[in-house]
Design a protein around this motif. Structure first.
Motif, PDB file in Angstrom:
ATOM      1  N   ARG A 193       0.846  -1.197   0.000  1.00 18.57           N
ATOM      2  CA  ARG A 193       0.000   0.000   0.000  1.00 18.57           C
ATOM      3  C   ARG A 193       0.890   1.259   0.000  1.00 18.57           C
ATOM      4  O   ARG A 193       0.666   2.198  -0.763  1.00 18.57           O
ATOM      5  N   ILE A 194       1.910   1.237   0.823  1.00 14.01           N
ATOM      6  CA  ILE A 194       2.829   2.388   0.901  1.00 14.01           C
ATOM      7  C   ILE A 194       3.517   2.590  -0.452  1.00 14.01           C
ATOM      8  O   ILE A 194       3.638   3.700  -0.969  1.00 14.01           O
ATOM      9  N   THR A 195       3.936   1.480  -1.047  1.00 13.65           N
ATOM     10  CA  THR A 195       4.627   1.556  -2.339  1.00 13.65           C
ATOM     11  C   THR A 195       3.701   2.116  -3.422  1.00 13.65           C
ATOM     12  O   THR A 195       4.117   2.932  -4.254  1.00 13.65           O
ATOM     13  N   LYS A 196       2.463   1.698  -3.381  1.00 15.55           N
ATOM     14  CA  LYS A 196       1.503   2.168  -4.375  1.00 15.55           C
ATOM     15  C   LYS A 196       1.388   3.689  -4.292  1.00 15.55           C
ATOM     16  O   LYS A 196       1.373   4.390  -5.309  1.00 15.55           O
ATOM     17  N   ARG A 197       1.356   4.162  -3.070  1.00 15.42           N
ATOM     18  CA  ARG A 197       1.247   5.610  -2.889  1.00 15.42           C
ATOM     19  C   ARG A 197       2.514   6.303  -3.400  1.00 15.42           C
ATOM     20  O   ARG A 197       2.448   7.321  -4.087  1.00 15.42           O
TER      21      ARG A 197
END
Ligand code: PEP
Ligand code: MG
Length: 588
Positions: A556-560
């Motif tokens: 999720r962090i990477t997607k952001r």
């Protein structure tokens, strides 16, 4: 010598150096003046030759005795690989060719022993010191140490080895022997003007768990005996005349690190696995065999990058197959059953090169696999040595600086040829040895999917990939601000490499420095990387981060992050994440 009152009146001064051994020391300075000995050139009469030679013989015998004592002490305190430093120094003392030529010069030139010793051993020392290569320059200090030991004994001076109280030793340079012998006292830390992370002071300090900062440039001129200092072996700093507030802050930092390290130590035998069960490999980058013991202590899952070109340092010709085999065998056996990825010689660019080549732009020139493909005999010798070390089936081979598919195919052909030769000779090797390529040139990154069809694994070399992608020389201070590992182009490129590589079932790792940056860990995890190969120092810290997050959360962090447009934005966001999740991990 300065008094305490002088010190208190003086301002706090911060000197920046290279962190060589972790830890924080706070205490008074003990300054060791180790400058080049002053040597007088003196003519002697023919009848004085006998006396001069006997003086030298006695000095050599005394030096031998000293070194023998140091070796005995080292045997109690250090591991076998580090003991070799002192064995090598003893070997210099026993080098009959060298001393025959020194005795010969005393007889023929009628010069005093000090002058001839200084001049003759100095020749080797100068050549080694002029080397572009850090490792050779560091070894030059061993030669210098032997020379100075003989000179000191010729001049019948005593060796400083006893200290009163506990102190931070500051010196222009310290040899491994100095660091070891002084450690019999209560040494709080070592700080030197010169030296790098691979210096012997660094190796020995790490082994003795004494904080050390090297490469502080002029620290031995700036400080005085009994000055109060803080030595920060984590950040590579020396703070002279620290304020009461700084002392308090560093005492707290020391406490925090102690607690942190105690907790990290418990992680050693645990896997690098996220809270929701995604397991990655956390391996170490290795340049020297001396590091093997340390990386095992740090809990590495294997060696993700062995930079074999370090075997070439200080050599004029490529080492023989046999010599290489001995080294690779040590790696494979010491790490067994863990995996060892041996990268074939990555020569050229800013690294060691065996022959002078004039290139306007060496980073874009004859480098890595390009050189080896042009030198089939040498390449095959190296591949044979790697294959011979692979019998326990834990060795993989990796090609650097790949920019085309033809290069991969060509290199693999050489590997097949090497296998064919060994088979015919009845020499055992692992016929299914895994082959990988480094993804460090943008063209290879774009072709990741096709590369993955050719090999078993890809390993991203961000050090080079970033410089080639962003057109920023990795060693150029002027443009260092533009060398951004968090540049969105880098991150998007990494996503592409991982996705495309994995689509073709390749295992995708990273061995560039970015893999060892704690600020990047969650991001890289979220990208789906299978392996992180890092500098041994940071290994427990990276493992702790991996073990404290959920893979889902990392994704999720990477997607952001992948939606962001500047490196600044990415950094700020990741720092915020880290502060919230890991308040005790220091992020600069
Ligand atoms: C890299 O380029 O990221 C890498 C690991 O190789 P080296 O630093 O040895 O060039
Ligand atoms: Mg590289």
């Amino acid at each position: 010598m300065s008094t305490k009152a002088d010190s208190a009146a003086r301002e706090e001064v911060v000197l920046k150096g290279i962190p060589a051994s972790q830890g924080i020391a706070i205490g008074p300075v003990f300054l060791i003046h180790k400058m080049d000995p002053v040597i007088e050139e003196r003519s002697i009469l023919p009848e004085e030759v006998g006396r001069e030679i006997s003086r030298l013989e006695q000095a050599i015998a005394r030096s031998h005795k000293e070194l023998r004592k140091i070796l005995d002490f080292a045997e109690k305190k250090l591991s076998d690989d580090k003991i070799k430093i002192f064995e090598a120094q003893l070997m210099i003392l026993e080098d009959s060719v060298l001393f025959d030529s020194i005795y010969g010069r005393i007889r023929n030139e009628l010069k005093n022993a000090e002058f001839v010793v200084h001049d003759e051993i100095g020749k080797y020392h100068r050549v080694m010191l002029a080397s572009k290569d850090e490792y050779t320059r560091e070894r030059a200090h061993d030669v210098e140490d032997v020379r100075n030991r003989i000179l000191r004994n010729l001049q019948e001076q005593k060796l400083i080895s006893r200290l009163e109280g506990s102190s931070v030793i500051v010196s222009y340079n310290l040899t491994a022997a100095d660091a070891l012998i002084l450690s019999r006292n209560e040494v709080l830390g070592y700080a030197t003007d010169i030296g790098g992370v691979t210096s012997h002071t660094a190796l020995v300090s790490r082994a003795l768990k004494i904080p050390a900062v090297v490469g502080l440039r002029n620290v031995s001129h700036v400080v005085h005996d009994a000055d109060r200092v803080i030595l920060d072996g984590y950040a590579g700093r020396l703070i002279l005349n620290p304020s009461a507030e700084s002392i308090k802050r560093y005492e707290a930092k020391r406490e925090r690190y102690h607690e942190f390290e105690a907790r990290l130590a418990g992680l050693r035998d645990l896997p690098a696995e996220t809270l929701d069960g995604r397991r990655v490999d956390l391996s170490a980058n290795v340049e020297f065999e001396q590091e093997l013991e340390f990386i095992k202590i740090q809990g590495a899952d294997g060696i993700g990058l062995y930079r074999s070109e370090y075997l070439l340092v200080g050599k004029e010709v490529f080492p023989s197959e046999e010599e290489q085999f001995e080294h690779y065998k040590v790696l494979a056996e010491t790490m067994y059953p863990k995996r060892v990825i041996i990268r074939t010689f990555d020569v050229g660019g800013d690294k060691v090169m065996m022959e002078p080549v004039r290139e306007g732009n060496p980073f874009l020139g004859w480098r890595g696999i390009r050189v080896m493909l042009d030198k089939p005999d040498i390449f095959i010798e190296q591949l044979r040595a790697i294959l011979r070390a692979s019998t326990k089936k834990n060795v993989s081979v990796m090609f650097p600086m790949i920019s085309t598919i033809e290069e991969v195919r060509h290199a693999k052909k050489f590997l097949e040829e090497a296998k064919h030769q060994l088979r015919n000779e009845g020499v055992p090797y692992d016929p299914r040895i895994k082959v990988g390529v480094m993804i460090e040139v943008p063209s290879a990154a774009v072709m990741a999917e096709d590369m993955a069809e050719e090999v078993t694994f890809l390993s991203v070399g961000t050090n080079d990939l970033i410089q080639y992608l962003l057109a920023v020389d990795r060693g150029n201070d002027i443009v260092s601000d533009l060398y951004q590992e968090f540049h969105p182009a880098v991150i998007r490129f990494l996503r592409r490499i991982v996705e495309r590589g994995k689509k073709k079932n390749a295992w995708v790792g990273m061995c560039g420095e970015m893999a060892g940056d704690p600020l990047a860990t969650i991001l890289l995890l979220g990208l789906g990387l299978d392996e992180f190969s890092v500098v041994p120092n940071v290994l427990p810290e990276i493992k702790k981060i991996i073990r404290s997050v959920k893979y889902k959360e990392a994704q999720r962090i990477t997607k952001r992050v992948l939606t962001m447009q500047t490196a600044g934005e990415v950094r700020t966001y990741l720092k915020k994440v880290m502060k919230k999740k890991f308040p005790d991990i220091p992020i600069d």
